[in-house]
Design an enzyme around this catalytic site. Structure first.
Site, PDB file in Angstrom:
ATOM      1  CB  THR A  34      -0.903   0.033   1.246  1.00 21.63           C
ATOM      2  OG1 THR A  34      -0.108  -0.349   2.375  1.00 21.63           O
ATOM      3  CG2 THR A  34      -2.073  -0.918   1.117  1.00 21.63           C
ATOM      4  N   GLY A 118      18.290  -9.984   6.390  1.00 18.15           N
ATOM      5  CA  GLY A 118      17.665 -10.406   5.142  1.00 18.15           C
ATOM      6  C   GLY A 118      16.356 -11.154   5.332  1.00 18.15           C
ATOM      7  CG  LEU A 121      12.351  -9.531  10.893  1.00 22.39           C
ATOM      8  CD1 LEU A 121      12.664 -10.233  12.200  1.00 22.39           C
ATOM      9  CD2 LEU A 121      10.843  -9.317  10.770  1.00 22.39           C
ATOM     10  CB  SER A 122      13.533  -3.326   8.273  1.00 22.38           C
ATOM     11  OG  SER A 122      13.855  -2.289   7.409  1.00 22.38           O
ATOM     12  CG  ASP A 168      11.428  -0.864   5.856  1.00 20.17           C
ATOM     13  OD1 ASP A 168      10.234  -1.129   6.083  1.00 20.17           O
ATOM     14  OD2 ASP A 168      12.118  -1.462   5.004  1.00 20.17           O
ATOM     15  CE1 TYR A 217       8.000  -3.151  -3.461  1.00 24.62           C
ATOM     16  CE2 TYR A 217       9.285  -2.056  -5.169  1.00 24.62           C
ATOM     17  CZ  TYR A 217       8.588  -2.008  -3.978  1.00 24.62           C
ATOM     18  OH  TYR A 217       8.475  -0.814  -3.314  1.00 24.62           O
TER      19      TYR A 217
HETATM   20  P1  ADP Z   1      16.714  -6.596   5.721  1.00 24.43           P
HETATM   21  O1  ADP Z   1      16.727  -5.110   5.820  1.00 24.43           O
HETATM   22  O2  ADP Z   1      15.391  -7.152   5.355  1.00 24.43           O
HETATM   23  O3  ADP Z   1      17.266  -7.268   6.930  1.00 24.43           O
HETATM   24  P2  ADP Z   1      18.541  -6.030   3.592  1.00 24.43           P
HETATM   25  O4  ADP Z   1      19.161  -6.876   2.541  1.00 24.43           O
HETATM   26  O5  ADP Z   1      17.784  -4.823   3.201  1.00 24.43           O
HETATM   27  O6  ADP Z   1      17.667  -7.004   4.516  1.00 24.43           O
HETATM   28  O7  ADP Z   1      19.691  -5.524   4.573  1.00 24.43           O
HETATM   29  C1  ADP Z   1      20.607  -6.416   5.144  1.00 24.43           C
HETATM   30  C2  ADP Z   1      21.990  -5.796   5.105  1.00 24.43           C
HETATM   31  O8  ADP Z   1      22.122  -4.799   6.157  1.00 24.43           O
HETATM   32  C3  ADP Z   1      23.084  -6.806   5.421  1.00 24.43           C
HETATM   33  O9  ADP Z   1      23.454  -7.527   4.270  1.00 24.43           O
HETATM   34  C4  ADP Z   1      24.196  -5.888   5.895  1.00 24.43           C
HETATM   35  O10 ADP Z   1      24.827  -5.265   4.807  1.00 24.43           O
HETATM   36  C5  ADP Z   1      23.434  -4.813   6.678  1.00 24.43           C
HETATM   37  N1  ADP Z   1      23.393  -5.201   8.111  1.00 24.43           N
HETATM   38  C6  ADP Z   1      22.315  -5.626   8.805  1.00 24.43           C
HETATM   39  N2  ADP Z   1      22.644  -5.938  10.076  1.00 24.43           N
HETATM   40  C7  ADP Z   1      23.965  -5.710  10.201  1.00 24.43           C
HETATM   41  C8  ADP Z   1      24.917  -5.833  11.270  1.00 24.43           C
HETATM   42  N3  ADP Z   1      24.578  -6.283  12.464  1.00 24.43           N
HETATM   43  N4  ADP Z   1      26.220  -5.502  11.020  1.00 24.43           N
HETATM   44  C9  ADP Z   1      26.569  -5.060   9.801  1.00 24.43           C
HETATM   45  N5  ADP Z   1      25.731  -4.911   8.768  1.00 24.43           N
HETATM   46  C10 ADP Z   1      24.446  -5.235   8.946  1.00 24.43           C
HETATM   47 MG    MG Z   2      16.234  -3.754   4.156  1.00 24.86          MG
END
Ligand code: ADP
Ligand code: MG
Length: 379
Positions: A34, A118, A121-122, A168, A217
């Site tokens: 949405t 990934g 959960l952002s 987010d 998407y």
């Molecule tokens: P989501 O936001 O759904 O979890 P994304 O692919 O958008 O998935 O984002 C994940 C990315 O954010 C990871 O691949 C990494 O680059 C970064 N990230 C998330 N958590 C951490 C962390 N604890 N330390 C370092 N980078 C992180």
């Molecule tokens: Mg993300």
């Protein structure tokens, strides 16, 4: 997590950190696809977060050690380069801040997290908002929540290259413990919506990730635009259910069903807000189930495993409702469950899901938490 952050910082830098920042992940309770239709979403910040322990540096460098990833991050604020790895979220925030004229100064620290990466959960928005908070306290300027959410979105769109909306980051900055947040994606106005204490939000990860999420998407976005044009509206937000019923017969089958999802989903979000405001969790659960059916039949963004997981969840005792959460084609199901049933619920769903698919469905029981914040040392 806080003690761990302090400890990790001390092990690395030999002193106690100056500041500790907590920045949460999020789950969307209802309102899927949405956002880009200028509609409504109802996410909540969760009690899983990225923690940053930091101190100021005298130079213009940012140095950061993530306990999750092996490679450290080090870059100069005077010469921002795109980093390939996780550091792009931090350098990207610095870049977006500089573009908007905010002064940026060097800092160093450690980063830990209990947000699964990934899983939808952002974790990325949590990391961006943690970094923005770090720059604001080190630079001694005010952290304006909506402006910082936009900085995060610009980071994703223009630096990372992900075509994401602003939900987010908005929930990451504006979450409030005990509440979900209604966001009007047209004007970004928000409303805190209290969640009753006797229910829990359980996120079940289907362990499926679809490779063509991005193309799926984009196709959905185009179909929504086609449908909006058909109704002479700039966005589907402006098409009422009555308009839809009266005029949609001549619209092609796919855009008609996509439009029906968006139009009814917007209604469901507003009904969900009313239901929760009255403490009516039964109605809330029903709306979540209807949302899932709409994503399955009309928007067609569910896959077999997700439908199974939602079905298993919905038929468990104590489960008020369950639906796909996130962009779709895999990912997680979010369920609203009576507190006393949470354990049995999770166990039963996981057991049958594993039996039927051979996949493990990790479960995360979540409470609504605060948005990004600096945590005092003495708490
Ligand atoms: P989501 O936001 O759904 O979890 P994304 O692919 O958008 O998935 O984002 C994940 C990315 O954010 C990871 O691949 C990494 O680059 C970064 N990230 C998330 N958590 C951490 C962390 N604890 N330390 C370092 N980078 C992180
Ligand atoms: Mg993300």
């Amino acid at each position: 997590m806080k003690a761990q952050a302090i400890q990790a910082f001390e092990a690395r830098f030999g002193t106690t950190p100056e500041y500790i920042i907590r920045s949460p992940g999020r789950v969307n309770l209802i309102g899927e696809h949405t956002d880009y239709n200028d509609g409504f979403v109802l996410p909540m910040a969760i009690d899983r977060a990225i923690w940053l322990a930091i101190q100021k540096r005298e130079d213009q460098n940012v140095v950061l050690h993530s306990l999750v990833f092996p490679d450290d991050l080090a870059f100069s604020l005077q010469d921002l380069q795109y980093n390939k790895g996780w550091g792009k979220y931090v350098s990207g925030v610095a870049w977006a801040l500089q573009q908007e004229g905010y002064p940026t100064f060097g800092w160093e620290g450690v980063l830990l997290s209990d947000i699964p990466i990934g899983a939808g959960l952002s974790s990325s928005a949590a990391l961006e908002m943690a970094a923005a908070k770090a720059f604001s306290i080190i630079g001694d300027w005010t952290f304006d929540r909506l402006k910082m959410a936009k900085i995060g979105q610009r980071t994703e769109n223009e630096w990372v290259g992900a075509n994401t909306g602003i939900m987010d980051q908005t929930i990451a900055v504006s979450g409030q413990a005990g509440h979900a947040l209604l966001i009007d994606c047209r004007d970004l106005s928000t409303q805190q919506v209290r969640l009753p204490d006797h229910v829990s939000v359980v996120i079940l990860d289907s362990s499926t990730r679809h490779s063509h999420t991005d193309s799926g998407y984009n196709v959905r976005r185009e179909e929504c635009e086609t449908a909006a044009r058909f109704f002479g509206a700039s966005h589907l937000r402006d098409v009422t259910l009555k308009d839809f019923v009266l005029r949609s017969a001549d619209l092609g089958d796919a855009p008609r069903r996509r439009a029906r999802h968006v139009i009814t989903e917007n209604e469901r979000v507003l009904l969900a807000v009313s239901a929760l405001s009255e403490g009516n969790v039964i109605e809330m659960g029903k709306l979540m189930n209807e949302s899932h059916a709409s994503m399955r039949d009309d928007f067609e963004i569910t896959i077999e495993e997700i439908d199974l997981l939602a079905d298993l969840a919905q038929s468990e005792t104590g489960c008020l409702g369950a639906r796909l959460t996130g962009g779709g084609f895999g990912g997680c199901v979010v369920a609203l469950v009576e507190n006393q049933s949470v354990e049995q619920f999770t166990k039963n769903v996981q057991f049958t899901y594993a039996q039927r698919t051979g996949l493990e469905a990790k479960g995360y029981v979540c409470q609504p938490a605060n948005g990004v914040e600096v945590i005092p040392f003495n708490l």
